[in-house]
Design a protein around this motif. Structure first.
Motif, short mmCIF file in Angstrom:
data_model
loop_
_atom_site.label_atom_id
_atom_site.label_comp_id
_atom_site.label_asym_id
_atom_site.label_seq_id
_atom_site.Cartn_x
_atom_site.Cartn_y
_atom_site.Cartn_z
N LEU A 1 0.87 -1.18 0.00
CA LEU A 1 0.00 0.00 0.00
C LEU A 1 0.90 1.22 0.00
CD1 LEU A 1 -2.68 -1.02 2.69
CD2 LEU A 1 -2.99 -0.94 0.20
N ASP A 2 0.42 2.30 -0.61
CA ASP A 2 1.20 3.55 -0.59
C ASP A 2 1.37 4.03 0.85
OD1 ASP A 2 1.16 3.43 -3.32
OD2 ASP A 2 -0.50 4.85 -3.55
N THR B 1 -1.72 5.39 2.30
CA THR B 1 -2.90 4.50 2.34
C THR B 1 -2.95 3.76 3.66
OG1 THR B 1 -2.72 4.22 -0.06
CG2 THR B 1 -4.07 2.61 1.10
N TYR C 1 -11.59 -0.88 -1.71
CA TYR C 1 -11.01 0.34 -1.12
C TYR C 1 -12.10 1.37 -0.85
CZ TYR C 1 -6.47 -1.30 -2.81
OH TYR C 1 -5.34 -2.03 -3.04
N HIS D 1 -0.02 2.16 -7.80
CA HIS D 1 -0.88 3.35 -7.64
C HIS D 1 -2.18 3.22 -8.44
CE1 HIS D 1 2.40 5.17 -5.61
NE2 HIS D 1 3.10 5.49 -6.66
N GLN D 2 -2.70 2.01 -8.56
CA GLN D 2 -3.81 1.81 -9.49
C GLN D 2 -5.02 2.69 -9.20
OE1 GLN D 2 -4.71 -2.18 -10.59
NE2 GLN D 2 -6.82 -1.70 -11.19
N VAL D 3 -5.42 2.75 -7.94
CA VAL D 3 -6.66 3.51 -7.64
C VAL D 3 -6.43 4.99 -7.93
CG1 VAL D 3 -8.27 4.14 -5.81
CG2 VAL D 3 -7.37 1.79 -5.92
N LYS D 4 -5.29 5.49 -7.52
CA LYS D 4 -5.00 6.92 -7.75
C LYS D 4 -4.97 7.22 -9.25
CE LYS D 4 -2.63 7.53 -3.42
NZ LYS D 4 -1.38 7.42 -2.70
N LEU E 1 -7.28 6.97 1.11
CA LEU E 1 -7.45 5.63 0.56
C LEU E 1 -7.27 4.60 1.67
CD1 LEU E 1 -7.93 4.16 -2.11
CD2 LEU E 1 -5.49 4.24 -2.54
N1 URA Z 1 -4.00 1.96 -5.31
C1 URA Z 1 -3.29 3.08 -5.01
O1 URA Z 1 -3.27 4.02 -5.77
N2 URA Z 1 -2.60 3.09 -3.85
C2 URA Z 1 -2.61 2.08 -2.95
O2 URA Z 1 -1.99 2.17 -1.90
C3 URA Z 1 -3.37 0.94 -3.28
C4 URA Z 1 -4.05 0.90 -4.46
#
Ligand code: URA
Length: 237
Positions: free
Chosen positions: A100-101, A104, A131, A183-186, A199
């Protein structure tokens, strides 16, 4: 260490005798007969000579409530790492099953079982990761549709697989993705003109962050949680 050296040391025999034991099929590593005397064996392997257990690997699996500000790394000169939250003997043994970042929070899995963690994190297994997301701007009406269709990630040259977005408020949503790219979600929110401000990972497959764990606390996974990671060829739901 090489298997013949390992056997020689454990049995107090010569390396020549150890090689003979190996090539005649009397040595098992992780329940498989190994006839290659040069094969590497580490401290995570279970090794048997006939019925005699020479080394046992005890699998360890934990969930940690990752606090904000901790790096998902083993050591870092600048920032505290999640490993520092563990009791001393565990720090040497465990690795992270997914990262995790630093900013996060939420569910982080640690284990000493490399095969298990690979299966948990392989994009091909399509294990859902859920998330809670907070954003800087109100989430656009078309975001759910874009995420369901897949967002193109230019760096990898791939589209994300269909993700489910549930709006919880103008700037808050629950997002389920099936891979775990950097960084998939971001990056997904960036692609729809927004910015993630908070997050928190709630779950991976059936493994949900235990609500009794405060940030920084951890516990062993239950046998049911461990067993949910698919064996080769099957999928986790
Ligand atoms: N996606 C993100 O951008 N950051 C995370 O820590 C996990 C998933």
């Amino acid at each position: 260490m090489r298997l013949d050296r390992f056997i020689a040391r454990q049995t107090e025999q010569s390396q020549q005798t150890a090689r003979l034991l190996i090539t005649t099929g009397r040595v098992q590593v992780d329940d498989q007969v190994v006839r290659d005397a040069q094969q590497a064996v580490d401290r995570f392997a279970t090794v048997r000579l006939d019925d005699r257990l020479l080394q046992q690997h005890t699998p360890l699996h934990f969930m940690l409530h990752k606090p904000h500000g901790y790096l998902s790394a083993t050591c870092d000169p600048l920032h505290p790492t999640v490993m520092e939250l563990l009791a001393e003997p565990l720090r040497q043994q465990l690795h992270l099953a997914g990262r995790l970042d630093r900013s996060t929070t939420g569910l982080l899995i640690l284990t000493n079982d490399g095969l298990w963690s690979r299966r948990l994190t392989e994009p091909g297994q399509r294990i859902p990761k859920v998330y809670l997301v907070g954003t800087a701007e109100p989430i656009a009406a078309h975001a759910a549709e874009c995420f369901a269709q897949g967002i193109h990630l230019a760096r990898e040259g791939v589209d994300t697989s269909p993700a489910q977005l549930q709006l919880l408020g103008p700037c808050q949503a629950r997002l389920t993705i099936h891979e775990g790219r950097h960084h998939q979600v971001k990056r997904m929110f960036h692609a729809v003109g927004n910015r993630v401000t908070s997050l928190h990972r709630e779950s991976m497959g059936i493994i949900e962050l235990d609500p009794t764990l405060h940030p920084g606390q951890y516990r062993a996974l239950t046998p049911r949680e461990i067993a949910c990671v698919p064996v080769a060829g099957s999928r986790l739901v």
